[in-house]
Every structure is written in structure tokens, then in C-alpha cells.
Scaffold this motif. Structure first.
Motif, PDB file in Angstrom:
ATOM      1  N   ASP A  56     -47.847  64.450 -42.621  1.00  0.00           N
ATOM      2  CA  ASP A  56     -46.542  64.045 -43.123  1.00  0.00           C
ATOM      3  C   ASP A  56     -46.458  62.556 -42.844  1.00  0.00           C
ATOM      4  O   ASP A  56     -46.268  62.152 -41.697  1.00  0.00           O
ATOM      5  CB  ASP A  56     -45.433  64.809 -42.409  1.00  0.00           C
ATOM      6  N   GLY A  57     -46.712  61.750 -43.873  1.00  0.00           N
ATOM      7  CA  GLY A  57     -46.810  60.312 -43.668  1.00  0.00           C
ATOM      8  C   GLY A  57     -48.039  60.009 -42.825  1.00  0.00           C
ATOM      9  O   GLY A  57     -49.144  60.391 -43.171  1.00  0.00           O
ATOM     10  N   GLU A  58     -47.831  59.386 -41.680  1.00  0.00           N
ATOM     11  CA  GLU A  58     -48.927  59.035 -40.768  1.00  0.00           C
ATOM     12  C   GLU A  58     -49.161  60.101 -39.704  1.00  0.00           C
ATOM     13  O   GLU A  58     -50.135  60.037 -38.964  1.00  0.00           O
ATOM     14  CB  GLU A  58     -48.617  57.706 -40.068  1.00  0.00           C
ATOM     15  N   LEU A  59     -48.271  61.095 -39.614  1.00  0.00           N
ATOM     16  CA  LEU A  59     -48.317  62.073 -38.538  1.00  0.00           C
ATOM     17  C   LEU A  59     -49.188  63.266 -38.921  1.00  0.00           C
ATOM     18  O   LEU A  59     -48.952  63.930 -39.927  1.00  0.00           O
ATOM     19  CB  LEU A  59     -46.904  62.559 -38.210  1.00  0.00           C
ATOM     20  N   VAL A  60     -50.185  63.549 -38.084  1.00  0.00           N
ATOM     21  CA  VAL A  60     -51.036  64.722 -38.271  1.00  0.00           C
ATOM     22  C   VAL A  60     -50.323  65.917 -37.636  1.00  0.00           C
ATOM     23  O   VAL A  60     -50.131  65.958 -36.425  1.00  0.00           O
ATOM     24  CB  VAL A  60     -52.430  64.517 -37.644  1.00  0.00           C
ATOM     25  N   LEU A  61     -49.920  66.863 -38.486  1.00  0.00           N
ATOM     26  CA  LEU A  61     -49.173  68.030 -38.018  1.00  0.00           C
ATOM     27  C   LEU A  61     -50.057  69.236 -37.749  1.00  0.00           C
ATOM     28  O   LEU A  61     -49.692  70.132 -36.993  1.00  0.00           O
ATOM     29  CB  LEU A  61     -48.117  68.422 -39.051  1.00  0.00           C
ATOM     30  N   GLY A  62     -51.225  69.283 -38.410  1.00  0.00           N
ATOM     31  CA  GLY A  62     -52.109  70.421 -38.252  1.00  0.00           C
ATOM     32  C   GLY A  62     -53.506  70.095 -38.713  1.00  0.00           C
ATOM     33  O   GLY A  62     -53.739  69.060 -39.349  1.00  0.00           O
ATOM     34  N   CYS A  63     -54.443  70.981 -38.365  1.00  0.00           N
ATOM     35  CA  CYS A  63     -55.830  70.776 -38.760  1.00  0.00           C
ATOM     36  C   CYS A  63     -56.557  72.108 -38.816  1.00  0.00           C
ATOM     37  O   CYS A  63     -56.090  73.102 -38.273  1.00  0.00           O
ATOM     38  CB  CYS A  63     -56.546  69.837 -37.795  1.00  0.00           C
ATOM     39  N   LEU A  64     -57.683  72.082 -39.482  1.00  0.00           N
ATOM     40  CA  LEU A  64     -58.628  73.188 -39.463  1.00  0.00           C
ATOM     41  C   LEU A  64     -59.955  72.682 -39.997  1.00  0.00           C
ATOM     42  O   LEU A  64     -60.020  71.651 -40.656  1.00  0.00           O
ATOM     43  CB  LEU A  64     -58.138  74.405 -40.272  1.00  0.00           C
ATOM     44  N   GLN A  65     -61.004  73.403 -39.673  1.00  0.00           N
ATOM     45  CA  GLN A  65     -62.313  73.116 -40.243  1.00  0.00           C
ATOM     46  C   GLN A  65     -62.682  74.268 -41.160  1.00  0.00           C
ATOM     47  O   GLN A  65     -62.565  75.432 -40.784  1.00  0.00           O
ATOM     48  CB  GLN A  65     -63.391  72.952 -39.181  1.00  0.00           C
ATOM     49  N   ALA A  66     -63.103  73.929 -42.371  1.00  0.00           N
ATOM     50  CA  ALA A  66     -63.578  74.918 -43.338  1.00  0.00           C
ATOM     51  C   ALA A  66     -65.056  74.665 -43.586  1.00  0.00           C
ATOM     52  O   ALA A  66     -65.455  73.535 -43.878  1.00  0.00           O
ATOM     53  CB  ALA A  66     -62.798  74.815 -44.648  1.00  0.00           C
ATOM     54  N   THR A  67     -65.843  75.712 -43.445  1.00  0.00           N
ATOM     55  CA  THR A  67     -67.273  75.657 -43.737  1.00  0.00           C
ATOM     56  C   THR A  67     -67.540  76.641 -44.865  1.00  0.00           C
ATOM     57  O   THR A  67     -67.129  77.801 -44.786  1.00  0.00           O
ATOM     58  CB  THR A  67     -68.111  76.029 -42.502  1.00  0.00           C
ATOM     59  N   TYR A  68     -68.200  76.161 -45.907  1.00  0.00           N
ATOM     60  CA  TYR A  68     -68.476  76.984 -47.083  1.00  0.00           C
ATOM     61  C   TYR A  68     -69.911  77.477 -46.989  1.00  0.00           C
ATOM     62  O   TYR A  68     -70.849  76.689 -46.930  1.00  0.00           O
ATOM     63  CB  TYR A  68     -68.217  76.176 -48.346  1.00  0.00           C
ATOM     64  N   ILE A  69     -70.057  78.803 -46.964  1.00  0.00           N
ATOM     65  CA  ILE A  69     -71.337  79.429 -46.675  1.00  0.00           C
ATOM     66  C   ILE A  69     -71.841  80.153 -47.923  1.00  0.00           C
ATOM     67  O   ILE A  69     -71.171  81.063 -48.416  1.00  0.00           O
ATOM     68  CB  ILE A  69     -71.190  80.439 -45.517  1.00  0.00           C
ATOM     69  N   PRO A  70     -73.020  79.748 -48.404  1.00  0.00           N
ATOM     70  CA  PRO A  70     -73.590  80.503 -49.525  1.00  0.00           C
ATOM     71  C   PRO A  70     -74.128  81.831 -49.014  1.00  0.00           C
ATOM     72  O   PRO A  70     -74.491  81.956 -47.844  1.00  0.00           O
ATOM     73  CB  PRO A  70     -74.725  79.601 -50.016  1.00  0.00           C
ATOM     74  N   GLY A  71     -74.161  82.816 -49.881  1.00  0.00           N
ATOM     75  CA  GLY A  71     -74.678  84.115 -49.467  1.00  0.00           C
ATOM     76  C   GLY A  71     -75.016  84.982 -50.657  1.00  0.00           C
ATOM     77  O   GLY A  71     -74.601  84.714 -51.782  1.00  0.00           O
ATOM     78  N   LEU A  72     -75.752  86.030 -50.386  1.00  0.00           N
ATOM     79  CA  LEU A  72     -76.140  86.950 -51.437  1.00  0.00           C
ATOM     80  C   LEU A  72     -75.115  88.063 -51.630  1.00  0.00           C
ATOM     81  O   LEU A  72     -75.098  88.714 -52.669  1.00  0.00           O
ATOM     82  CB  LEU A  72     -77.520  87.540 -51.135  1.00  0.00           C
ATOM     83  N   GLY A  73     -74.258  88.279 -50.638  1.00  0.00           N
ATOM     84  CA  GLY A  73     -73.186  89.254 -50.792  1.00  0.00           C
ATOM     85  C   GLY A  73     -72.122  88.731 -51.741  1.00  0.00           C
ATOM     86  O   GLY A  73     -72.108  87.549 -52.096  1.00  0.00           O
ATOM     87  N   LYS A  74     -71.259  89.601 -52.168  1.00  0.00           N
ATOM     88  CA  LYS A  74     -70.161  89.232 -53.065  1.00  0.00           C
ATOM     89  C   LYS A  74     -70.676  88.567 -54.337  1.00  0.00           C
ATOM     90  O   LYS A  74     -70.132  87.574 -54.810  1.00  0.00           O
ATOM     91  CB  LYS A  74     -69.152  88.316 -52.367  1.00  0.00           C
ATOM     92  N   GLY A  75     -71.795  89.077 -54.852  1.00  0.00           N
ATOM     93  CA  GLY A  75     -72.328  88.565 -56.111  1.00  0.00           C
ATOM     94  C   GLY A  75     -72.890  87.167 -56.028  1.00  0.00           C
ATOM     95  O   GLY A  75     -72.975  86.468 -57.038  1.00  0.00           O
ATOM     96  N   GLY A  76     -73.266  86.737 -54.840  1.00  0.00           N
ATOM     97  CA  GLY A  76     -73.818  85.393 -54.672  1.00  0.00           C
ATOM     98  C   GLY A  76     -72.758  84.322 -54.475  1.00  0.00           C
ATOM     99  O   GLY A  76     -73.076  83.130 -54.431  1.00  0.00           O
TER     100      GLY A  76
END
Length: 147
Positions: A56-76
Motif C-alpha cells: 500500500d504505497g511504500e508500506l509492505v503489508l504482506g508477502c509470500l513466495q510462490a514456486t511453480y513446479i512442472p510435473g507429469l501429474g494433472k496432465g502435465g
């Protein structure tokens, strides 16, 4: 409020969020070590990783790390792994966590991910209730090996 990849200048604010989830930590008091610098650079340079901040403007209110993983499940399709989710202690309870998680899921969906998964410490009952309220199901038992 905006959800976007963190900048290097925001690294101390992210580390402050991760330092103590129960109180607000002044980012100026958090040492940014060489190991943190390397980790931040590795995340920023990797197209399969995002350190996201809710600002919000200059203020960091929250965070998370997202990692995108390729795989053979779920149709690739890729899956998104969400970790290090935090909202500033003085801003909890107003829907920011929900907004952060919903926006992160939308980013994963836009990327073509078939699912979002996360782990949470067994002692974080409030977080577990929160994730369940977002539709996350307890589907697996997790294991870790410290190296």
C-alpha cells in the motif's frame, strides 16, 4: 493495494515480516546477510519463483513466495507451491491475508497451474483455519528432513 514481485529495496521489510509473525518488527533492525542477498537474487532470477509483496504505497503489508513446479501429474500442468505467507501483525483480521492468497492463486491460474499447494507448521491452528476458509483441503501429510 498492489501485489507484485518484491524489489531488493523491500528485502528488509520482507525479512521483518518473516522474523516474528506475532509483532511488527522494524525493517531497519533486521540484518540483511549475504545469504539473504544470494537467496533473494536467486528467487528474482528464476522464472519459476516469485517473492510477492502486497503493498500500500511504500508500506509492505504482506508477502509470500510462490514456486511453480512442472510435473507429469494433472496432465502435465504446473502446480504452485506457496510458502512464507505473512501479513503485518498490526494489519491482520481485515481481509489482507485473504486478498493476498486469492491474488496469488489468480496469478497461478493465469500461468496455467492446475493447483496451488502449501504447507503450514502443525502448531499454527489459526493459519490452518484461515487456509481451510479459502478452500484449501488437508490432503497430505508432510515430511521434512533437515540437512
Amino acid at each position: 493495494m498492489i501485489l507484485r514481485p518484491a524489489t531488493r529495496a523491500e528485502l528488509p521489510a520482507v525479512l521483518a515480516l518473516l522474523a516474528d509473525e506475532h509483532r511488527v518488527v522494524d525493517p531497519a533492525t533486521v540484518p540483511v546477510t549475504e545469504a539473504y542477498e544470494r537467496a533473494f537474487a536467486a528467487i528474482a532470477d528464476d522464472p519459476r519463483n516469485e517473492l510477492l509483496v502486497l503493498v500500500d504505497g511504500e508500506l509492505v503489508l504482506g508477502c509470500l513466495q510462490a514456486t511453480y513446479i512442472p510435473g507429469l501429474g494433472k496432465g502435465g500442468a504446473e502446480r504452485a507451491l506457496i510458502e512464507a505467507v505473512r501479513i503485518r501483525a498490526d494489519r491482520r483480521g481485515g481481509g489482507l491475508g485473504r486478498e493476498l492468497m486469492e491474488r496469488a492463486a489468480a496469478r497461478a491460474r493465469e500461468r496455467g497451474c492446475a493447483l496451488v499447494q502449501l504447507t503450514s507448521g502443525k502448531d499454527r491452528a489459526d493459519a490452518h483455519r484461515f487456509y481451510a476458509s479459502l478452500g484449501y483441503a488437508r490432503s497430505h501429510e508432510g515430511f521434512k528432513l533437515t540437512l
